[in-house]
Design a protein around this motif. Structure first.
Motif, short mmCIF file in Angstrom:
data_model
loop_
_atom_site.label_atom_id
_atom_site.label_comp_id
_atom_site.label_asym_id
_atom_site.label_seq_id
_atom_site.Cartn_x
_atom_site.Cartn_y
_atom_site.Cartn_z
N LEU A 155 0.83 -1.20 0.00
CA LEU A 155 0.00 0.00 0.00
C LEU A 155 0.87 1.26 0.00
CD1 LEU A 155 -2.60 1.64 0.33
CD2 LEU A 155 -2.60 1.04 2.76
N THR A 156 1.96 1.21 0.75
CA THR A 156 2.88 2.35 0.80
C THR A 156 3.52 2.59 -0.57
OG1 THR A 156 3.35 1.94 3.14
CG2 THR A 156 4.95 3.25 1.92
N ARG A 157 3.95 1.51 -1.20
CA ARG A 157 4.58 1.65 -2.52
C ARG A 157 3.60 2.23 -3.54
NH1 ARG A 157 3.96 -1.13 -6.83
NH2 ARG A 157 2.92 -2.87 -5.77
N ILE A 158 2.38 1.71 -3.55
CA ILE A 158 1.39 2.17 -4.52
C ILE A 158 1.01 3.62 -4.27
CG2 ILE A 158 -1.02 1.86 -5.23
CD1 ILE A 158 -0.53 -1.18 -4.92
N THR A 159 0.88 3.98 -3.00
CA THR A 159 0.57 5.37 -2.66
C THR A 159 1.70 6.30 -3.12
OG1 THR A 159 -0.74 4.67 -0.74
CG2 THR A 159 0.01 6.96 -0.79
N GLN A 160 2.92 5.89 -2.83
CA GLN A 160 4.07 6.73 -3.14
C GLN A 160 4.35 6.81 -4.64
OE1 GLN A 160 7.31 6.62 -0.29
NE2 GLN A 160 8.76 6.31 -1.97
N ASP A 161 4.27 5.67 -5.32
CA ASP A 161 4.67 5.62 -6.74
C ASP A 161 3.55 6.00 -7.70
OD1 ASP A 161 7.06 4.76 -5.76
OD2 ASP A 161 6.82 2.67 -6.37
N ASP A 162 2.30 5.75 -7.29
CA ASP A 162 1.18 5.95 -8.21
C ASP A 162 0.23 7.07 -7.78
OD1 ASP A 162 2.21 3.82 -9.67
OD2 ASP A 162 0.97 2.35 -8.63
N VAL A 163 -0.27 6.97 -6.55
CA VAL A 163 -1.31 7.89 -6.10
C VAL A 163 -0.79 9.32 -5.94
CG1 VAL A 163 -2.96 8.40 -4.26
CG2 VAL A 163 -2.60 6.03 -5.00
N ILE A 164 0.33 9.47 -5.25
CA ILE A 164 0.84 10.82 -4.98
C ILE A 164 1.19 11.56 -6.27
CG2 ILE A 164 2.81 12.07 -3.99
CD1 ILE A 164 2.59 10.23 -1.55
N PRO A 165 1.98 10.98 -7.18
CA PRO A 165 2.23 11.72 -8.43
C PRO A 165 0.99 11.83 -9.31
CG PRO A 165 3.26 9.55 -8.50
CD PRO A 165 2.79 9.76 -7.10
N GLY A 166 0.14 10.81 -9.29
CA GLY A 166 -1.04 10.81 -10.15
C GLY A 166 -2.05 11.88 -9.80
N TYR A 167 -2.13 12.24 -8.51
CA TYR A 167 -3.08 13.25 -8.09
C TYR A 167 -2.39 14.56 -7.66
CZ TYR A 167 -6.88 9.85 -8.25
OH TYR A 167 -7.81 8.93 -8.68
N GLY A 168 -1.10 14.71 -8.01
CA GLY A 168 -0.39 15.95 -7.72
C GLY A 168 -0.24 16.23 -6.24
N LEU A 169 0.06 15.21 -5.45
CA LEU A 169 0.16 15.36 -3.99
C LEU A 169 1.61 15.44 -3.52
CD1 LEU A 169 -2.54 12.67 -3.06
CD2 LEU A 169 -2.87 15.13 -3.45
N ASP A 170 2.53 15.71 -4.44
CA ASP A 170 3.96 15.69 -4.13
C ASP A 170 4.36 16.68 -3.04
OD1 ASP A 170 3.36 15.32 -7.18
OD2 ASP A 170 5.11 14.04 -6.78
N LYS A 171 3.60 17.77 -2.87
CA LYS A 171 3.95 18.77 -1.87
C LYS A 171 3.42 18.44 -0.49
CE LYS A 171 4.31 22.54 -5.24
NZ LYS A 171 3.83 23.89 -5.64
N MET A 172 2.64 17.39 -0.38
CA MET A 172 2.16 16.96 0.93
C MET A 172 3.20 16.07 1.59
SD MET A 172 -1.92 16.17 0.41
CE MET A 172 -2.22 16.13 2.18
N ASP A 173 3.22 16.08 2.92
CA ASP A 173 4.11 15.19 3.67
C ASP A 173 3.46 13.81 3.77
OD1 ASP A 173 5.98 17.21 4.20
OD2 ASP A 173 4.83 17.90 5.94
N TYR A 174 4.19 12.81 3.31
CA TYR A 174 3.68 11.44 3.40
C TYR A 174 4.44 10.73 4.51
CZ TYR A 174 2.42 6.67 1.96
OH TYR A 174 1.96 5.37 1.91
N LEU A 175 3.80 10.55 5.66
CA LEU A 175 4.45 9.99 6.83
C LEU A 175 4.19 8.49 6.92
CD1 LEU A 175 3.56 12.73 9.50
CD2 LEU A 175 5.52 12.63 7.95
N THR A 176 5.24 7.70 6.96
CA THR A 176 5.10 6.25 7.13
C THR A 176 5.80 5.83 8.41
OG1 THR A 176 7.10 5.81 5.82
CG2 THR A 176 5.01 5.87 4.64
N SER A 177 5.17 4.94 9.12
CA SER A 177 5.74 4.44 10.37
C SER A 177 5.25 3.02 10.63
CB SER A 177 5.35 5.36 11.54
OG SER A 177 5.79 4.83 12.76
N SER A 178 3.99 2.93 11.05
CA SER A 178 3.41 1.62 11.31
C SER A 178 1.89 1.74 11.27
CB SER A 178 3.84 1.07 12.67
OG SER A 178 3.28 1.85 13.72
N THR A 179 1.23 0.62 11.11
CA THR A 179 -0.24 0.63 11.14
C THR A 179 -0.74 1.09 12.50
OG1 THR A 179 -0.34 -1.16 9.52
CG2 THR A 179 -2.30 -0.78 10.85
N ALA A 180 -0.08 0.64 13.56
CA ALA A 180 -0.49 1.04 14.91
C ALA A 180 -0.38 2.55 15.08
CB ALA A 180 0.37 0.32 15.94
N ALA A 181 0.69 3.15 14.56
CA ALA A 181 0.86 4.60 14.68
C ALA A 181 -0.21 5.34 13.88
CB ALA A 181 2.26 4.99 14.21
#
Length: 293
Positions: A155-181
Motif C-alpha cells: 500500500l505504501t509503494r502504490i501510494t508513493q509511486d502511483d497515487v501521490i504523483p497521479g493526483y499531484g500530492l507531491d507537496k504533501m508530507d507522506y508519513l510512514t511508520s506503522s499501522t499502529a501509529a
C-alpha cells in the motif's frame, strides 16, 4: 546347545533395545511433524485475525502452531527459504505483486480465501472533500499530511509511486511508520474533531471503530478489488497434506472477518488474542467446523 541359545537371546535383546530406541525417536519425529510455522505481517489485521483463528483450530487438532510476526519482505524471503511454512495474507493482483515476482518460483499459491479486499485512502466522515482529485487543493485542511503505514507495505509503494504523483500530492508530507501509529493518529484526530487523511484498506475493523469514509479514486490508481491468498513453502503439501488441504479450501466472507477483527482489535489492546478467538469460535462453531471437514 546352551551357547547358541545365549547368543540368540543376546541378539534378540539388542534388537529389542534398537526397536525401543527407534520407537522413541519416531515419537519425537511424529511430534516434530505436527509443527507448523505461520508467518504474519506486522500491522495487517486481517492476516493477524486469520492466522490467530487457524492457530486455535490447528492447536485443537493436535498441531503445534507457532505464529511469527515480521514485516512483509522478510516474510516472503523466509517462506522461500523454508523458514516459514505458510502466510495467509498475500494481496493479489497488485499489492504484493512485486514480492511474488521476486520469490514466486519458490512459493506455492494455495488460492484465495476472500475476494473483496481493496486498498483505500480514507478521511474523517465530515471532511470537506469527497475525491482524491480534490486533496491537493485542500491539503492545508489536513495539515498538509498523509498518514501512512509501514514503509515496506505494498500500500505504501502504490501510494508513493502511483497515487501521490497521479493526483499531484507531491507537496504533501507522506508519513510512514506503522499501522499502529496510523491508527493512533486516526483515533486522536477523531477525539479532537480534526480532519485527517490516512492510507487504509478493506476489510479492516477501523471502518466500524471510527467515523471515516473512503475518498473516491477516479483514476483507479489504488487498483480494483483484490484477493487474499494463502502461500506456502515448497514441500508443505507433502509434509502436511491434511493442513494443506484445509488451507487450500479455506474461505471467509468479509462479514465474518469483520466480526472476528472487531472482537480482537476494537477494544483495549491485549497481548493474548486466544481467549477472544476461542470465544468467537464458540459463537461461530458451524462455520469453524466446516473449515476442517
Amino acid at each position: 546347545m546352551k551357547k547358541p541359545l545365549l547368543k540368540f537371546l543376546a541378539v534378540g535383546a539388542v534388537a529389542a533395545l534398537a526397536l525401543t530406541g527407534c520407537s522413541s525417536d519416531g515419537g519425537d519425529a511424529s511430534a516434530s511433524d505436527k509443527k507448523i510455522t505461520i508467518a504474519v505481517f506486522n500491522g495487517w489485521d486481517e492476516g493477524i485475525a486469520a492466522s490467530e483463528l487457524w492457530a486455535a483450530i490447528l492447536d485443537e487438532k493436535g498441531y503445534d502452531v507457532e505464529l511469527e510476526y515480521a514485516d512483509v519482505a522478510p516474510v516472503y524471503s523466509g517462506l522461500s527459504s523454508k523458514d516459514y511454512d505458510v502466510v495467509l495474507d498475500t494481496w493479489l493482483p497488485s499489492t504484493h505483486a512485486d514480492y511474488i515476482e521476486e520469490y514466486g518460483d519458490d512459493l506455492v499459491d494455495l488460492g484465495y480465501w476472500n475476494d473483496e479486499a481493496k486498498l483505500t485512502i480514507a478521511v474523517n466522515e465530515d471532511a470537506p472533500i469527497k475525491s482524491l482529485d480534490e486533496l491537493a487543493d485542500n491539503a492545508d485542511t489536513f495539515n498538509n499530511t498523509i498518514t501512512g503505514i509501514e514503509p515496506g507495505a505494498g500500500l505504501t509503494r502504490i501510494t508513493q509511486d502511483d497515487v501521490i504523483p497521479g493526483y499531484g500530492l507531491d507537496k504533501m508530507d507522506y508519513l510512514t511508520s506503522s499501522t499502529a501509529a496510523m491508527l493512533t493518529e486516526l483515533r486522536s484526530a477523531e477525539k479532537n474533531n480534526e480532519d485527517i487523511v490516512v492510507t487504509l484498506w478493506k476489510p479492516h475493523w477501523a471502518y466500524d471503530e471510527f467515523k471515516i469514509r473512503d475518498l473516491e479514486d477516479p483514476k483507479g490508481l489504488l487498483g480494483g478489488s483484490e484477493k487474499l491468498h494463502s502461500f506456502s513453502r515448497i514441500g508443505f503439501a507433502d509434509d502436511q497434506p491434511e493442513v494443506n488441504e484445509w488451507f487450500t479450501n479455506f474461505t471467509m466472507s468479509s462479514d465474518l472477518l469483520f466480526s472476528l477483527e472487531n472482537a480482537m482489535f476494537s477494544g483495549d489492546k491485549v497481548d493474548d488474542y486466544r481467549p477472544i478467538v476461542t470465544k468467537w469460535i464458540s459463537e461461530n462453531q458451524e462455520y469453524v467446523d466446516s473449515l476442517t471437514k
